[in-house]
Motif scaffolding. Sequence first.
Motif, mmCIF file in Angstrom:
data_model
loop_
_atom_site.group_PDB
_atom_site.id
_atom_site.type_symbol
_atom_site.label_atom_id
_atom_site.label_comp_id
_atom_site.label_asym_id
_atom_site.label_seq_id
_atom_site.Cartn_x
_atom_site.Cartn_y
_atom_site.Cartn_z
ATOM 1 N N GLY A 1 -11.611 6.308 -0.199
ATOM 2 C CA GLY A 1 -10.523 7.214 0.317
ATOM 3 C C GLY A 1 -10.640 7.877 1.357
ATOM 4 N N LYS A 2 -11.489 8.382 1.957
ATOM 5 C CA LYS A 2 -11.444 8.959 3.217
ATOM 6 C C LYS A 2 -10.571 8.480 4.003
ATOM 7 C CE LYS A 2 -15.997 7.349 4.554
ATOM 8 N NZ LYS A 2 -16.022 6.777 2.653
ATOM 9 N N THR A 3 -10.949 6.912 4.498
ATOM 10 C CA THR A 3 -9.694 5.852 6.435
ATOM 11 C C THR A 3 -8.092 6.789 5.032
ATOM 12 O OG1 THR A 3 -11.158 4.514 6.241
ATOM 13 C CG2 THR A 3 -9.067 4.106 7.326
ATOM 14 N N SER A 4 -8.435 6.733 4.312
ATOM 15 C CA SER A 4 -6.703 5.994 3.707
ATOM 16 C C SER A 4 -6.231 7.875 3.312
ATOM 17 C CB SER A 4 -6.727 6.351 1.758
ATOM 18 O OG SER A 4 -6.928 4.659 2.179
ATOM 19 N N ASP B 1 -18.961 8.050 0.049
ATOM 20 C CA ASP B 1 -19.057 6.545 -0.330
ATOM 21 C C ASP B 1 -18.130 5.301 -0.254
ATOM 22 O OD1 ASP B 1 -22.110 7.326 -1.570
ATOM 23 O OD2 ASP B 1 -21.007 7.992 -3.152
ATOM 24 N N GLU C 1 -15.725 5.452 10.807
ATOM 25 C CA GLU C 1 -17.187 5.026 10.576
ATOM 26 C C GLU C 1 -17.990 5.329 11.312
ATOM 27 O OE1 GLU C 1 -16.699 2.073 8.861
ATOM 28 O OE2 GLU C 1 -14.845 2.065 8.700
ATOM 29 N N GLY D 1 -10.617 2.895 -4.619
ATOM 30 C CA GLY D 1 -10.258 1.573 -4.696
ATOM 31 C C GLY D 1 -11.119 1.056 -5.212
ATOM 32 N N MET E 1 -8.008 1.251 -8.162
ATOM 33 C CA MET E 1 -6.402 0.800 -7.585
ATOM 34 C C MET E 1 -7.101 -0.041 -8.335
ATOM 35 S SD MET E 1 -4.156 3.073 -6.488
ATOM 36 C CE MET E 1 -3.457 1.809 -5.765
ATOM 37 N N GLY F 1 -15.714 3.577 0.250
ATOM 38 C CA GLY F 1 -13.906 2.233 -0.985
ATOM 39 C C GLY F 1 -13.449 3.716 -1.327
ATOM 40 N N TYR G 1 -3.554 13.367 -4.588
ATOM 41 C CA TYR G 1 -4.280 14.013 -5.471
ATOM 42 C C TYR G 1 -4.907 15.600 -5.042
ATOM 43 C CZ TYR G 1 -8.001 11.003 -2.916
ATOM 44 O OH TYR G 1 -8.696 10.442 -1.846
ATOM 45 N N GLN H 1 1.304 -1.154 -0.147
ATOM 46 C CA GLN H 1 -0.070 0.043 -0.236
ATOM 47 C C GLN H 1 0.679 1.734 0.048
ATOM 48 O OE1 GLN H 1 -2.958 0.735 2.958
ATOM 49 N NE2 GLN H 1 -4.303 1.008 2.317
ATOM 50 N N LYS H 2 0.275 1.768 -0.866
ATOM 51 C CA LYS H 2 1.648 3.367 -0.808
ATOM 52 C C LYS H 2 0.036 4.165 -1.222
ATOM 53 C CE LYS H 2 3.067 1.315 -5.207
ATOM 54 N NZ LYS H 2 2.484 0.016 -4.817
ATOM 55 N N PHE H 3 0.672 5.759 -0.454
ATOM 56 C CA PHE H 3 -0.525 6.431 -0.611
ATOM 57 C C PHE H 3 -0.294 7.400 -2.353
ATOM 58 C CE2 PHE H 3 -2.245 10.825 -0.253
ATOM 59 C CZ PHE H 3 -3.427 10.410 0.413
ATOM 60 N N ILE H 4 -0.994 8.038 -2.812
ATOM 61 C CA ILE H 4 -1.437 8.168 -3.886
ATOM 62 C C ILE H 4 -1.800 9.420 -3.397
ATOM 63 C CG2 ILE H 4 -1.891 8.639 -6.583
ATOM 64 C CD1 ILE H 4 -1.761 5.705 -6.680
HETATM 65 N N1 ATP Z 1 -5.302 7.905 -1.837
HETATM 66 C C1 ATP Z 1 -5.060 6.561 -2.147
HETATM 67 N N2 ATP Z 1 -3.989 5.959 -2.116
HETATM 68 C C2 ATP Z 1 -3.767 5.067 -2.418
HETATM 69 N N3 ATP Z 1 -4.798 3.585 -2.605
HETATM 70 C C3 ATP Z 1 -5.693 4.389 -2.176
HETATM 71 C C4 ATP Z 1 -5.756 6.024 -2.336
HETATM 72 N N4 ATP Z 1 -6.966 5.901 -0.989
HETATM 73 C C5 ATP Z 1 -7.685 4.834 -1.922
HETATM 74 N N5 ATP Z 1 -6.483 3.882 -1.671
HETATM 75 C C6 ATP Z 1 -7.398 2.820 -1.867
HETATM 76 O O1 ATP Z 1 -8.513 2.471 -1.731
HETATM 77 C C7 ATP Z 1 -9.470 1.317 -0.636
HETATM 78 C C8 ATP Z 1 -10.254 2.621 -0.413
HETATM 79 O O2 ATP Z 1 -9.968 3.045 -0.052
HETATM 80 P P1 ATP Z 1 -10.205 3.598 2.562
HETATM 81 O O3 ATP Z 1 -10.440 2.286 2.379
HETATM 82 O O4 ATP Z 1 -10.041 4.646 2.270
HETATM 83 O O5 ATP Z 1 -11.846 4.088 1.494
HETATM 84 P P2 ATP Z 1 -13.236 4.504 3.066
HETATM 85 O O6 ATP Z 1 -13.845 6.089 1.577
HETATM 86 O O7 ATP Z 1 -12.570 5.005 3.503
HETATM 87 O O8 ATP Z 1 -14.216 3.332 2.170
HETATM 88 P P3 ATP Z 1 -15.179 3.168 3.596
HETATM 89 O O9 ATP Z 1 -15.766 4.048 4.294
HETATM 90 O O10 ATP Z 1 -15.497 1.530 3.027
HETATM 91 O O11 ATP Z 1 -14.350 2.620 4.632
HETATM 92 C C9 ATP Z 1 -7.910 1.155 0.022
HETATM 93 O O12 ATP Z 1 -7.740 0.226 0.199
HETATM 94 C C10 ATP Z 1 -6.702 1.636 -0.977
HETATM 95 O O13 ATP Z 1 -6.866 0.270 -1.305
#
Ligand code: ATP
Length: 304
Positions: A71-74, A67, A156, A260, A263, A69, A37, A32-35
Amino acid sequence: MTEKEYLQSLPDSVRGMVGKPDGERLQFIRQQKFIRYQKAETVLKRMQELMDEPKKERMPALLLLGDSGNGKTSIARKFVEMHTFEPSDPNDYFEDEGDLPVLFVQAPIGPNASDLYDNILRALDVPSRRDSKSVKEGQIEHYFRVLNVRMMIVDEIHNILSGTVPKKKEFMNALKNLSNSLQIPIVLIGIKDALNAVNTDLQIRSRFKPIMLNRWGFDKEYLILLKSIEKTIPLKKPSLIYRDERFARAILDRSNGLFGEIMGIISALAKEAIVSGREKMAYDMLKNLDYAFLSDDDILLEEL
Ligand SMILES: Nc1ncnc2c1ncn2[C@@H]1O[C@H](COP(=O)(O)OP(=O)(O)OP(=O)(O)O)[C@@H](O)[C@H]1O
Ligand SMILES: [Mg+2]
């Protein structure tokens, strides 16, 4: 773009992987690496501004919505990582021992303040006992001061929506009280419905500024994202997906605009490019894409 120009355009860490065996490259792609944007940068900046707010009676707060997936938690984890001291020299460790500037916790299942306190104490590595709510509150205040916590992120937050209105109010009040007494800003994260959680009370609603992480659409931002993602993949040849509208649109359609999924699809394409020996991602690969790779990947990421 010649192959030489392409290789030169890759960051050092990725270019260094291009000549490595297939297995190592596949492993690299799965890491996993953070991209970065634009929207993520905006959110990170807002979080930083919030953290830098001078302490006051009514600390402002943020509600990050989007929504599942997308990218919020990321982004939140990236923010935590940006504020985590990483000792380059093991002896440096003691200099910053004890500081935990950003605390990241999960909302409990159901609006139960005592469960929230348990999650917080666990995140602080404090053994939690069957203490009363007020004892836990006291412990939290104590450790926040000791560890110099300057921001709390609760992910969450939609988990609490299952409860009754009075329970939800009680839970949100517990959050508000923590923020007030410790004078630290709070960031809540959740899907769009989570807005209902802060709507329990006018005072709370006025404090939480919502910010939306929208799904991706076919625009310049998306094409820049494709370019950024491609630069994280050690293939021998350029794929240039962002220059191929049909290809770029097909990925977006399949992903439903979720980060997600975008990716996941590109990771699967990259795997195919390596395993097939073609060394570039191509539109025709979308037809028989190996989705098992995606679920594997998801399991791996969940464990982090
Ligand atoms: N900036 C980023 N760089 C790289 N990968 C990312 C990035 N943002 C999201 N992803 C990918 O997308 C997937 C889903 O992102 P994330 O878990 O952050 O979503 P979420 O909005 O928190 O979803 P949920 O509401 O289900 O918790 C991650 O597992 C990761 O693989
Ligand atoms: Mg999440």
